[in-house]
Design an enzyme around this catalytic site. Structure first.
Site, PDB file in Angstrom:
ATOM      1  N   ASP A 133       0.812  -1.226   0.000  1.00 16.46           N
ATOM      2  CA  ASP A 133       0.000   0.000   0.000  1.00 16.46           C
ATOM      3  C   ASP A 133       0.842   1.271   0.000  1.00 16.46           C
ATOM      4  O   ASP A 133       0.388   2.330   0.446  1.00 16.46           O
ATOM      5  CB  ASP A 133      -0.966   0.030   1.199  1.00 16.46           C
ATOM      6  N   ALA A 134       2.062   1.153  -0.486  1.00 18.05           N
ATOM      7  CA  ALA A 134       2.946   2.319  -0.502  1.00 18.05           C
ATOM      8  C   ALA A 134       3.350   2.717  -1.919  1.00 18.05           C
ATOM      9  O   ALA A 134       4.206   3.573  -2.122  1.00 18.05           O
ATOM     10  CB  ALA A 134       4.183   2.049   0.345  1.00 18.05           C
TER      11      ALA A 134
END
Lengths: 283, 283, 283, 283
Positions: free
Chosen positions: C227-228
């Site tokens: 999720d980065a």
């Protein structure tokens, strides 16, 4: 004509609304607003109610009766305010002026029904703004390692002027536990990010670096944990890759002042209740 | 466990809330939602209430008692629904498929608790969509000058299938007074503009020509006056000079389907009340 | 009439725009879109350009000339696409159907100019959706501890079908480095929070607990860090204290599908460039 | 270092971008911003460009060369501004103070790079605001039937102070054709509705009556037709049935001031071009 606002929370059970509304009906009050919320997880009931009376009410007598007939039986936490009371707000600032200008403009426009007996700052930069708007300005420098001294002075001033709540309008200092304990859920901060994203310092720099497409601002009550207090209001603005950090800062100013102003109004109108680090906002 | 929803409106007077809530309390109901609104201009009181009962209620008996104890004394217009009833919705379409796809996808996902016994269209273009989703499709062509015939056929179908309300999902025909009178405040339309701006045909073309910076969509109940019925929900999207009409049409599709879906849900959950051509939306 | 899209990035210097536009002018192209961006921090220049030609162009020849006259002298990273090419997209799903329905509906409506040769899932739940829309469905179970095997099968399928990019439409599995390396900046994920807030599992639960007043969804390219990855698009919806977790999940569905669809379109139209973990989005 | 901004429009043809960018490249300028737009309906090309020069430029010489080499051959309408010039803005107000406070606060904060040599009003109500912010205030009453006299006085003042553009910050008077002709596309108004909905007087009253779910504000250039001039910027706020007219007015204040401020900034930064009653906004 008198008007009161009632805030309640208690364990959820059947019949609360009927009891409360009947109480006011029996006292010839006309309920003009009622809203309630049940936190099903915590089995807790919350209510906000506004009631008008055609006759002059004796507030203390009403409160005593309410406690006896309703508050005690339901084991309620409740507050009953008369609309006559005018709250007294202190503003803390450092060097940024946009939130201060916005609050004072609203105040002068008659948008905020409150008193502002003081602006406190650790710098002198915004003294001229306070003066232009005729608000007493207190410069209390915060020296390295001697924050205690400054805070004692602040607390004395706040007490002396019977301040009800404090607004940190981009005040660049961390408020101590002592201050927070004195004004629980009564210190309002504006943080320049969409919390919980980018808590702490330099949120616009981190937002740029992360490449988000939307920035935000968050108005919250101050608690001991930095930027982790209960959130009153948030809003956002769309950005793009082409916005440099300084553009975010500029765009953020409008967000910050609007969101802070909304938070102040909600608090002022007794539309907020804090429970379990969340804010119930009755609108 | 039984659950009912109550909708009320009547002349505003003191004591209504206390009376209604006491009524349900005395029937051992637990009020889980209450919201009210007073239209001060028209001195009219509106209320929506949800109540749960631990025992099986006799709906007709409850209704009779409510009418006798509350409805008649307060001269109320009221409706009491059991959560058991499942509404039956008909969809009218022409050639645009995006709203139809959206509604049917939500239906298949279990997002809408209703039945869809029919899709009616004046064209055959979307028959394949209906078939893919296993919904009966009725092609009722609307011939020039013979709209009456088509409508008679539509009304028969609607009656036969006990349809509760109708959704015009970009149905490109004007619905007649006869149909509207049969389904008052029960025909939901989606108009592809921010009403009252750009009522009538080709709103995206006019929006482009006027150079607006924001376009919208409006979900409303159909009345005799074109695009002037009470508004349930609206939403907007930001555009720029660089968007040609075809871009507006494309951007508008997402708006239209979202706004229509929200309108359908509000109607379905009995959260709307129409009064004086305005919709009270209890949320 | 032929049309090409050009994407460029290189060290920022003077004269790039003049050189590039002159190149296409000298080849009798008509530039119909140009947008550029300078990342001042990294001193990097980015450009997107669309150009039409009245005659049939020889793509390879044009590319060679461009490299010789412009690309090499400016030490550019560039890509030149013909509008004739149709991208091939694979969809990965698990059990949630709303994003899948939305993508397939847009596809069938003609909103997305691409091919969808396959839907891959670790469950059989959504097979019926794929079938309704006539898309090949591959059920590849992911067994505990034997993720490798499943992934090998996935990669074979992707290669066999010459897939250009992958969309994770609420695919509840973490994609491995091997897959990411094969499709760098070509795996698009939808995360159901306003990143970087609430990365990881159960974002709606954490959003509820934190008491935020706004929820979001984020479409991003997948990188090794969960999720980065670089953010393509985000959007938000306003909520209140009264929304339980299940309400957030429901409200979030609409956000997720809209934001994912926008992300897919931007990728499809070659409007995204990734640099320094940020996405430059040319609109 | 010198910086210029160029605005162009002309008939669309091939090679314009290449010619313009080559012109600046040959003058050793570094183009730091370029954006263009083609109005395909009118076959018209628009461009905005910012260019920096490492040496001191001779503005008139540059303009002459540009006209000779580019402007004349392409039959362009163009404007070239030096970033040194500081625009002079007049503010017209009546009795509402929120927009005035907002503009002056931004001005004092250094957010607006311009001069404000005067505030003109038909009432004395806001004189104290002007004084607090140290801006000259001119009270020019508008008598019934003698608007001409007031306007002559206004025009003299404007001319005398070399005003570049005028902002009507909730000025409750209609501006005459004579004034508009003197300042074409240089008089900026804020209208308190989502135009074209609710043009004319009392838009919040009509919005309430129509039952819209969203209100708006519109910033536009003033033309002879009331509230029909080219739109620079719009924004909206969500409302509900529970908002009385006075709530809309209060909510609208924030919209009005934000939208007007954005419009002023866009004008100031030469980011607007008017064509065919639409505003091209380069962002």
């Amino acid at each position: 004509m008198a008007k009161i606002t009632l805030l309640i929370h208690c364990a959820d059970t059947s019949g609360i609304i009927a009891s409360v509304t009947s109480f006011f009906h029996s006292h010839k009050g006309n309920i003009i607003y009622i809203d309630q919320y049940v936190d099903n997880e915590n089995k807790t009931f919350f209510m906000r109610l506004e009631c008008e009376f055609q006759y002059e009410i004796k507030l203390n007598e009403l409160k005593n009766k309410f406690e006896y007939e309703i508050g005690t039986p339901y084991n309620m936490v409740w507050q009953l305010f008369s609309s006559d009371t005018r709250l007294r707000m202190a503003i803390f600032v450092s060097k940024y002026d946009h939130c201060l200008y916005d609050i004072l403009s609203r105040y002068k426009s008659g948008e905020l029904s409150l008193d502002i007996p003081m602006i406190i700052s650790n710098h002198e930069d915004l003294k001229h703004v306070a003066e232009n708007f005729d608000i007493p300005f207190y410069h209390i420098p915060v020296q390295n390692g001697e924050k205690n001294i400054a805070e004692r002075e602040q607390l004395e001033l706040l007490e002396q002027e019977k301040i009800d709540f404090i607004v940190l309008a981009r005040y660049m200092q961390i408020v101590s536990t002592r201050m927070i304990d004195k004004y629980p859920n009564r210190i309002i901060n504006i943080h320049h990010s969409f919390l919980p994203a980018f808590a702490g310092a330099k949120p616009y720099h981190f937002a740029y670096k992360r490449g988000v497409k939307i920035i935000g601002a968050t108005c919250h009550y101050v608690t001991d944990e930095l930027d982790a207090g209960p959130i009153i209001e948030q809003d956002i603005a769309r950005i793009s890759h082409s916005h440099a950090v300084r553009d975010l800062i500029l765009k953020g100013r409008d967000l910050e002042k609007i969101v802070l102003a909304r938070g102040i109004k909600l608090h002022l109108e007794r539309k907020t209740m804090v429970y379990d680090n969340r804010v119930i906002v009755f609108t």
